[in-house]
Design an enzyme around this catalytic site. Structure first.
Site, PDB file in Angstrom:
ATOM      1  N   LEU A 227       1.038  -1.173   0.029  1.00 21.21           N
ATOM      2  CA  LEU A 227       0.196  -0.168   0.068  1.00 21.21           C
ATOM      3  C   LEU A 227       0.753   1.210   0.037  1.00 21.21           C
ATOM      4  CD1 LEU A 227      -2.876  -1.055   2.817  1.00 21.21           C
ATOM      5  CD2 LEU A 227      -2.911  -0.678   0.122  1.00 21.21           C
ATOM      6  N   ASP A 228       0.401   2.370  -0.553  1.00 17.48           N
ATOM      7  CA  ASP A 228       1.410   3.572  -0.568  1.00 17.48           C
ATOM      8  C   ASP A 228       1.454   4.227   0.599  1.00 17.48           C
ATOM      9  OD1 ASP A 228       1.665   3.703  -3.406  1.00 17.48           O
ATOM     10  OD2 ASP A 228      -0.560   4.452  -3.605  1.00 17.48           O
ATOM     11  N   ARG A 229       2.353   4.819   1.012  1.00 21.07           N
ATOM     12  CA  ARG A 229       2.696   5.479   2.243  1.00 21.07           C
ATOM     13  C   ARG A 229       1.696   6.125   3.020  1.00 21.07           C
ATOM     14  NH1 ARG A 229       8.704   8.174   4.029  1.00 21.07           N
ATOM     15  NH2 ARG A 229       7.972   8.618   6.150  1.00 21.07           N
TER      16      ARG A 229
END
EC number: 5.4.99.-
Length: 448
Positions: A227-229
């Site tokens: 998942l993106d930060r």
């Protein structure tokens, strides 16, 4: 001669007492099971404790074929692998061990394999006796073979983990993110701002901290997707080698098959996004060719939408969307179902609809800082979570909207919104969103 006579008398006494004598192979294995660090002793110092760490039995399962069958809703996963060498199986079961250490274990004859031998007893009955025998790195394994490593490998890894992560508040915070856990997987609620993988300037990430989800285990959970930060949401980790391999294959299978046909697969991703504007159609399918371009500094990259997908560097991205609810103030809740798993795909999906995303640092006009309401001490200024995670609260309309955060178990009360001085326009939007019963179905999904 005296020693031999003593052993015979001891065996006879044990037989009369109804107690089986201790097998000689166990003592021999214990003496040979010296520590890799160079200790002379083979015993662990605790009575009844095995000096060996037992790996899972060799199972020649083709994880890719099994994952393909699962993702398509089929049955058996096809034929298994033809075979594997001993060193390959050790690497699969112990991916955290350095390659040099694994090779050293084989050179020092520290890797053993169970051997079943049939012996004829005095009563002419067949009895199976398990023995440990040295195995070389290139030996082929048969289904059911069990490999043994020195138990100090597990003890040293547990001690190292405890020494590295001794902050009880951080450990409790991480374990509080756990949503589901069984023998194969762990599901966690990743907070915003925490990277999934490490990199330059990143001290804490999920892959580094994954061992904190296990108690007294040398095998840390492994990542199977990302998942993106800045994105919060559900993250799945594999607890063992087999489940990790199958989950990896399932995620790869989903992206590949989405481009080939319209088959409905078992794995479904879903995001909930708050956007500015309303799409023309309440639902539909987004398709766009994505490509990376190198910026002027020569180091950074940016994801863009290309006019055609003929270039070799272009990857097609497919996403289904559905409007949950809109309000007269111009804000909309969207459900996004990515069919493909392209990097930063979710940041460009609102642009395809002609609207603006309200989350993500890559869209500066709508920058939000989602935060868990339970951990907030006040509703203005700045604060911090454990592990260096930050939250920011301002008095602007957009930052107030950042508190619309549907993390599991946590909701803000309307009194808190009144306390921070929200405008009437903001309160109307909040009441419309919270009045929707469908929002409760997404309590484990995070904005973005």
């Amino acid at each position: 001669m005296a020693a031999l006579l003593y052993l015979r008398r001891r065996a006879a006494a044990a037989a009369l007492a109804g107690v089986a004598p201790k097998p000689q192979w166990l003592a021999t294995a214990a003496r040979r099971g010296a520590l890799v660090s160079g200790d002379d002793g083979g015993e662990t110092g605790e009575r009844g404790k095995s000096p060996w760490l037992q790996l899972p039995p060799f199972a020649p399962l083709d994880a890719a074929a099994a994952a393909r069958a699962i993702s398509r809703g089929g049955g058996e996963g096809g034929d298994g692998e033809q075979g594997a060498t001993a060193i390959k199986w050790v690497r699969r079961c112990c991916p955290d061990l350095p390659t040099s250490l694994v090779q050293k274990l084989f050179r020092l004859r520290k890797v053993k394999k169970n051997v079943v031998t049939a012996e004829i007893s005095s009563a002419d009955a067949s009895a199976e006796q398990h023995r440990l025998r040295r195995v070389s790195a290139k030996d082929q394994l048969m289904p059911g073979d069990i490999l043994f490593l020195p138990v100090n490998l597990k003890e040293s890894s547990v001690a190292e983990k405890t020494k590295k992560f001794d902050n009880r508040n951080e450990i409790n915070f991480l374990r509080g993110l756990e949503i589901y856990k069984d023998e194969a997987i762990i599901v966690v609620n990743k907070p915003p701002g925490m990277p999934v993988q490490g990199g330059v300037g990143i001290k804490n990430s999920i892959d580094v901290l994954a061992s904190m989800f296990e108690e007294n285990s040398s095998e840390a959970p492994r990542l199977v997707h990302r998942l993106d930060r800045d994105c919060s949401g559900i993250l799945v980790l594999g607890r063992n080698q087999l489940s990790t391999s199958m989950l990896h294959a399932i995620f790869r299978e989903k992206t590949a098959d989405a481009l080939a046909d319209g088959t409905q697969h078992v794995l479904q991703r879903k995001y909930v996004a708050l956007v500015i504007g309303t799409p023309r159609h309440p639902k539909g399918l987004l398709s766009a060719p994505l490509a990376k371009i190198l910026l002027q500094d020569g180091k950074s990259e940016r994801l863009t939408i290309r006019a055609s997908s003929n270039a070799a560097s272009v990857q097609d991205a497919l996403t289904e969307y559905r409007v949950i609810e809109s309000c007269p103030q111009g804000y909309t809740w969207l459900e996004l179902f990515p069919r493909t798993g392209r990097k930063h795909q979710r940041f460009l999906e609102p642009q395809l609809l002609g609207i603006t995303s309200m989350d993500g640092k890559r869209i500066r006009s709508g920058c939000l800082f989602p935060c868990h309401g339970q951990l907030m001490r006040n509703c203005s200024g700045k604060g911090s979570f454990p592990l260096g995670l930050l939250w920011v609260a301002e008095a602007s309309l957009r930052s107030n909207l950042s508190f619309i955060y549907t993390a599991s178990k946590w909701f803000f009360l309307m009194s808190q919104w009144l306390f921070i001085g929200c405008s009437l326009q903001t309160l109307i939007l909040i009441s419309q969103i919270l009045r929707s019963s469908t929002l409760l179905l997404h309590c484990r999904c995070i904005c973005g």
